[in-house]
Scaffold this active site. Sequence first.
Site, PDB file in Angstrom:
ATOM      1  N   ARG A 165       0.828  -1.221   0.000  1.00  0.00           N
ATOM      2  CA  ARG A 165       0.000   0.000   0.000  1.00  0.00           C
ATOM      3  C   ARG A 165       0.860   1.269   0.000  1.00  0.00           C
ATOM      4  O   ARG A 165       0.495   2.277   0.589  1.00  0.00           O
ATOM      5  CB  ARG A 165      -0.957   0.033   1.214  1.00  0.00           C
ATOM      6  CG  ARG A 165      -2.002  -1.079   1.253  1.00  0.00           C
ATOM      7  CD  ARG A 165      -2.954  -1.000   0.076  1.00  0.00           C
ATOM      8  NE  ARG A 165      -4.090  -1.898   0.225  1.00  0.00           N
ATOM      9  CZ  ARG A 165      -4.147  -3.151  -0.191  1.00  0.00           C
ATOM     10  NH1 ARG A 165      -3.086  -3.696  -0.774  1.00  0.00           N
ATOM     11  NH2 ARG A 165      -5.240  -3.867  -0.028  1.00  0.00           N
ATOM     12  N   SER A 240     -10.836  -0.675   2.884  1.00  0.00           N
ATOM     13  CA  SER A 240     -10.102  -0.729   4.158  1.00  0.00           C
ATOM     14  C   SER A 240      -9.699   0.686   4.560  1.00  0.00           C
ATOM     15  O   SER A 240      -9.038   1.379   3.778  1.00  0.00           O
ATOM     16  CB  SER A 240      -8.829  -1.563   4.020  1.00  0.00           C
ATOM     17  OG  SER A 240      -9.125  -2.860   3.587  1.00  0.00           O
ATOM     18  N   GLU A 336      -5.107   4.051   5.720  1.00  0.00           N
ATOM     19  CA  GLU A 336      -4.800   3.788   4.313  1.00  0.00           C
ATOM     20  C   GLU A 336      -5.427   4.863   3.425  1.00  0.00           C
ATOM     21  O   GLU A 336      -4.880   5.252   2.395  1.00  0.00           O
ATOM     22  CB  GLU A 336      -5.344   2.407   3.925  1.00  0.00           C
ATOM     23  CG  GLU A 336      -4.903   1.948   2.557  1.00  0.00           C
ATOM     24  CD  GLU A 336      -5.933   1.094   1.859  1.00  0.00           C
ATOM     25  OE1 GLU A 336      -6.878   1.655   1.269  1.00  0.00           O
ATOM     26  OE2 GLU A 336      -5.793  -0.147   1.890  1.00  0.00           O
TER      27      GLU A 336
HETATM   28  P1  FAD Z   1      -8.984   8.539  -5.658  1.00  0.00           P
HETATM   29  O1  FAD Z   1      -9.718   8.193  -4.410  1.00  0.00           O
HETATM   30  O2  FAD Z   1      -9.648   9.478  -6.601  1.00  0.00           O
HETATM   31  O3  FAD Z   1      -7.549   9.128  -5.264  1.00  0.00           O
HETATM   32  C1  FAD Z   1      -6.742   8.474  -4.313  1.00  0.00           C
HETATM   33  C2  FAD Z   1      -5.433   9.275  -4.139  1.00  0.00           C
HETATM   34  O4  FAD Z   1      -4.667   9.220  -5.327  1.00  0.00           O
HETATM   35  C3  FAD Z   1      -5.664  10.764  -3.883  1.00  0.00           C
HETATM   36  O5  FAD Z   1      -4.641  11.213  -3.042  1.00  0.00           O
HETATM   37  C4  FAD Z   1      -5.550  11.387  -5.265  1.00  0.00           C
HETATM   38  O6  FAD Z   1      -5.157  12.746  -5.212  1.00  0.00           O
HETATM   39  C5  FAD Z   1      -4.492  10.514  -5.894  1.00  0.00           C
HETATM   40  N1  FAD Z   1      -4.664  10.333  -7.350  1.00  0.00           N
HETATM   41  C6  FAD Z   1      -5.737   9.791  -7.968  1.00  0.00           C
HETATM   42  N2  FAD Z   1      -5.512   9.719  -9.301  1.00  0.00           N
HETATM   43  C7  FAD Z   1      -4.274  10.226  -9.506  1.00  0.00           C
HETATM   44  C8  FAD Z   1      -3.488  10.437 -10.679  1.00  0.00           C
HETATM   45  N3  FAD Z   1      -3.931  10.106 -11.894  1.00  0.00           N
HETATM   46  N4  FAD Z   1      -2.261  10.993 -10.521  1.00  0.00           N
HETATM   47  C9  FAD Z   1      -1.795  11.339  -9.307  1.00  0.00           C
HETATM   48  N5  FAD Z   1      -2.503  11.173  -8.172  1.00  0.00           N
HETATM   49  C10 FAD Z   1      -3.722  10.618  -8.263  1.00  0.00           C
HETATM   50  N6  FAD Z   1      -7.671  -0.829  -2.680  1.00  0.00           N
HETATM   51  C11 FAD Z   1      -6.820  -1.884  -2.765  1.00  0.00           C
HETATM   52  O7  FAD Z   1      -5.602  -1.702  -2.897  1.00  0.00           O
HETATM   53  N7  FAD Z   1      -7.291  -3.167  -2.703  1.00  0.00           N
HETATM   54  C12 FAD Z   1      -8.598  -3.460  -2.548  1.00  0.00           C
HETATM   55  O8  FAD Z   1      -8.976  -4.624  -2.497  1.00  0.00           O
HETATM   56  C13 FAD Z   1      -9.510  -2.372  -2.456  1.00  0.00           C
HETATM   57  N8  FAD Z   1     -10.840  -2.613  -2.264  1.00  0.00           N
HETATM   58  C14 FAD Z   1     -11.699  -1.564  -2.143  1.00  0.00           C
HETATM   59  C15 FAD Z   1     -13.065  -1.841  -1.962  1.00  0.00           C
HETATM   60  C16 FAD Z   1     -13.977  -0.814  -1.852  1.00  0.00           C
HETATM   61  C17 FAD Z   1     -15.429  -1.128  -1.650  1.00  0.00           C
HETATM   62  C18 FAD Z   1     -13.533   0.531  -1.942  1.00  0.00           C
HETATM   63  C19 FAD Z   1     -14.518   1.662  -1.876  1.00  0.00           C
HETATM   64  C20 FAD Z   1     -12.176   0.818  -2.121  1.00  0.00           C
HETATM   65  C21 FAD Z   1     -11.248  -0.220  -2.210  1.00  0.00           C
HETATM   66  N9  FAD Z   1      -9.865   0.008  -2.389  1.00  0.00           N
HETATM   67  C22 FAD Z   1      -9.001  -1.044  -2.526  1.00  0.00           C
HETATM   68  C23 FAD Z   1      -9.332   1.393  -2.398  1.00  0.00           C
HETATM   69  C24 FAD Z   1      -9.418   2.109  -3.769  1.00  0.00           C
HETATM   70  O9  FAD Z   1     -10.363   1.505  -4.602  1.00  0.00           O
HETATM   71  C25 FAD Z   1      -8.080   2.129  -4.494  1.00  0.00           C
HETATM   72  O10 FAD Z   1      -7.104   2.768  -3.695  1.00  0.00           O
HETATM   73  C26 FAD Z   1      -8.152   2.854  -5.844  1.00  0.00           C
HETATM   74  O11 FAD Z   1      -6.942   2.682  -6.550  1.00  0.00           O
HETATM   75  C27 FAD Z   1      -8.433   4.347  -5.718  1.00  0.00           C
HETATM   76  O12 FAD Z   1      -8.680   4.842  -7.007  1.00  0.00           O
HETATM   77  P2  FAD Z   1      -9.442   6.204  -7.243  1.00  0.00           P
HETATM   78  O13 FAD Z   1      -9.371   6.524  -8.701  1.00  0.00           O
HETATM   79  O14 FAD Z   1     -10.811   6.130  -6.683  1.00  0.00           O
HETATM   80  O15 FAD Z   1      -8.547   7.212  -6.422  1.00  0.00           O
HETATM   81  N1  EPU Z   2     -11.126 -10.291  10.102  1.00  0.00           N
HETATM   82  C1  EPU Z   2     -11.771 -10.326  11.313  1.00  0.00           C
HETATM   83  N2  EPU Z   2     -12.775  -9.437  11.520  1.00  0.00           N
HETATM   84  C2  EPU Z   2     -13.162  -8.535  10.579  1.00  0.00           C
HETATM   85  C3  EPU Z   2     -12.476  -8.486   9.354  1.00  0.00           C
HETATM   86  C4  EPU Z   2     -11.443  -9.394   9.124  1.00  0.00           C
HETATM   87  O1  EPU Z   2     -11.465 -11.131  12.177  1.00  0.00           O
HETATM   88  O2  EPU Z   2     -14.099  -7.771  10.842  1.00  0.00           O
HETATM   89  C5  EPU Z   2     -10.085 -11.302   9.833  1.00  0.00           C
HETATM   90  C6  EPU Z   2     -10.623 -12.346   8.835  1.00  0.00           C
HETATM   91  O3  EPU Z   2     -11.300 -13.368   9.486  1.00  0.00           O
HETATM   92  C7  EPU Z   2      -9.375 -12.832   8.162  1.00  0.00           C
HETATM   93  C8  EPU Z   2      -8.464 -11.617   8.219  1.00  0.00           C
HETATM   94  O4  EPU Z   2      -8.990 -10.714   9.178  1.00  0.00           O
HETATM   95  O5  EPU Z   2      -8.815 -13.869   8.892  1.00  0.00           O
HETATM   96  C9  EPU Z   2      -8.304 -10.914   6.865  1.00  0.00           C
HETATM   97  O6  EPU Z   2      -9.560 -10.457   6.389  1.00  0.00           O
HETATM   98  P1  EPU Z   2      -9.872 -10.275   4.826  1.00  0.00           P
HETATM   99  O7  EPU Z   2      -9.504 -11.495   4.074  1.00  0.00           O
HETATM  100  O8  EPU Z   2     -11.264  -9.767   4.705  1.00  0.00           O
HETATM  101  O9  EPU Z   2      -8.842  -9.191   4.347  1.00  0.00           O
HETATM  102  P2  EPU Z   2      -8.309  -7.855   5.012  1.00  0.00           P
HETATM  103  O10 EPU Z   2      -6.936  -8.099   5.530  1.00  0.00           O
HETATM  104  O11 EPU Z   2      -9.312  -7.300   5.952  1.00  0.00           O
HETATM  105  C10 EPU Z   2      -7.085  -7.033   2.862  1.00  0.00           C
HETATM  106  C11 EPU Z   2      -6.973  -5.747   2.101  1.00  0.00           C
HETATM  107  C12 EPU Z   2      -8.171  -5.575   1.191  1.00  0.00           C
HETATM  108  C13 EPU Z   2      -8.179  -6.734   0.199  1.00  0.00           C
HETATM  109  C14 EPU Z   2      -8.271  -8.048   0.978  1.00  0.00           C
HETATM  110  C15 EPU Z   2      -8.143  -9.252   0.066  1.00  0.00           C
HETATM  111  C16 EPU Z   2      -5.648  -4.207   3.403  1.00  0.00           C
HETATM  112  C17 EPU Z   2      -5.624  -2.992   4.254  1.00  0.00           C
HETATM  113  N3  EPU Z   2      -6.850  -4.634   3.002  1.00  0.00           N
HETATM  114  O12 EPU Z   2      -8.205  -6.914   3.716  1.00  0.00           O
HETATM  115  O13 EPU Z   2      -8.018  -4.351   0.473  1.00  0.00           O
HETATM  116  O14 EPU Z   2      -9.268  -6.634  -0.694  1.00  0.00           O
HETATM  117  O15 EPU Z   2      -7.207  -8.123   1.946  1.00  0.00           O
HETATM  118  O16 EPU Z   2      -6.840  -9.342  -0.412  1.00  0.00           O
HETATM  119  O17 EPU Z   2      -4.590  -4.741   3.075  1.00  0.00           O
HETATM  120  C18 EPU Z   2      -8.515  -2.015   0.531  1.00  0.00           C
HETATM  121  O18 EPU Z   2      -7.286  -1.821   0.496  1.00  0.00           O
HETATM  122  O19 EPU Z   2      -9.338  -1.081   0.529  1.00  0.00           O
HETATM  123  C19 EPU Z   2      -9.015  -3.389   0.576  1.00  0.00           C
HETATM  124  C20 EPU Z   2     -10.316  -3.688   0.656  1.00  0.00           C
END
Ligand code: FAD
Ligand code: EPU
Length: 340
Positions: A165, A240, A336
């Site tokens: 991240r 997250s 994050e």
């Molecule tokens: P924004 O929110 O618009 O911007 C994020 C940051 O980047 C800001 O600081 C912005 O200024 C900067 N930025 C954006 N675009 C640019 C650009 N072109 N050039 C320079 N700076 C820029 N993330 C994960 O890593 N793994 C996950 O599994 C994951 N799951 C998610 C699930 C949900 C339901 C949600 C809501 C979010 C999740 N995220 C996850 C977080 C998010 O989706 C990612 O970080 C995504 O890449 C953000 O993209 P965005 O275009 O919405 O960025």
């Molecule tokens: N867990 C709990 N309680 C909760 C949530 C999770 O006990 O309320 C435990 C689960 O049981 C599991 C562990 O935590 O054993 C991990 O949970 P999960 O697999 O849901 O993944 P996470 O670590 O919570 C991370 C990323 C996600 C990504 C998933 C899958 C980060 C900060 N988050 O979540 O990314 O989608 O793994 O790879 O690394 C994001 O960055 O926005 C994001 C959603």
Amino acid sequence: MNIENEKSLTAFNTFGIAAVAAKLVTITDINSAREALEFCNKTNLQSLILGGGSNILFTKNPESLILLNRLRGIEIVGKDGPDRVLVKAAAGETWHEFVQYCIRNNWGGLENLSLIPGMVGASPMQNIGAYGVEIKDVFHSLEALSLENGNLKTFNSKECNFGYRESVFKNTEKNKWLISSVTFSLSAQNHQLHLDYGAIRTELEKAGIAKPEIADVSNAVISIRKSKLPDPAEIGNAGSFFKNPVVEISVAETIKSKYPELVSYPVNEHEVKLAAGWLIEKAGWKGYREGDAGVHKNQALVLVNYGNAGGNEILNLSTRIINDISDKFGVVLEREVNII
Ligand code: FAD
Ligand code: EPU
């Protein structure tokens, strides 16, 4: 250049925070980006780049000029050895649609990253990751526009300094670049599937798939994500809210002596990564609600806006959680989400 004044940002951030931008301009090509940057330099305004708004929390009305990134286009730009293609996507392409486009073309590598919200341009910012893959694994290079002088520069993987991240764009190069395109090295044949993380294999078995293709992996990931994570269209959130903390093994051992069920993953011979969701749940926050700000009932790592929460209410809740986890477990959680 069409600058919109006093523009509501509610629809432009997945938390659904009702912030208002003093000025916003939609960027559809490099020239319009350069024009906007010249305007900023002339008027002494800061700029703030916004993609899909899925990793951002507005705690105030931004006074900067918002550059709403809508640069579009996908092209093959070359080969990377006999089995791989280089695919370049403009920063304003929707991430999930780009992933699906690659899968339809039988280009492998991004399938585990299906259904992550946001746009291509933000993907290197925090080296997005899920289900055992991070973009650094298939990243080739990116192009970015200097916010200072409008010049384009190419960054290779080393220069991006990717970590969990993390990238250079969240650290030493913060607020210095507009990422305009990202090029990925994807497999065109002999795909290397990543099936070992989480419930992917179980999901494939459930679907009766013994020999999965990249599309099957994508479908499995989509299905797992839908069962776990709240849909921002239904309830405001940014995924997250905190990172999973990486701690010394001795710290994890101390917690484990009291809570043997602690969830942790190996990182290296000195450190482990703890599941922050587990810590937050164990501390009693899961499902907590105060006004319209809360902790999701199924995933404690996700903070939510039930409707009209202000950014500061979400931020204050996150501070209380950080303090409580520090008191209870001696671990300091790091946010994050980008706080504005
Ligand atoms: P924004 O929110 O618009 O911007 C994020 C940051 O980047 C800001 O600081 C912005 O200024 C900067 N930025 C954006 N675009 C640019 C650009 N072109 N050039 C320079 N700076 C820029 N993330 C994960 O890593 N793994 C996950 O599994 C994951 N799951 C998610 C699930 C949900 C339901 C949600 C809501 C979010 C999740 N995220 C996850 C977080 C998010 O989706 C990612 O970080 C995504 O890449 C953000 O993209 P965005 O275009 O919405 O960025
Ligand atoms: N867990 C709990 N309680 C909760 C949530 C999770 O006990 O309320 C435990 C689960 O049981 C599991 C562990 O935590 O054993 C991990 O949970 P999960 O697999 O849901 O993944 P996470 O670590 O919570 C991370 C990323 C996600 C990504 C998933 C899958 C980060 C900060 N988050 O979540 O990314 O989608 O793994 O790879 O690394 C994001 O960055 O926005 C994001 C959603």
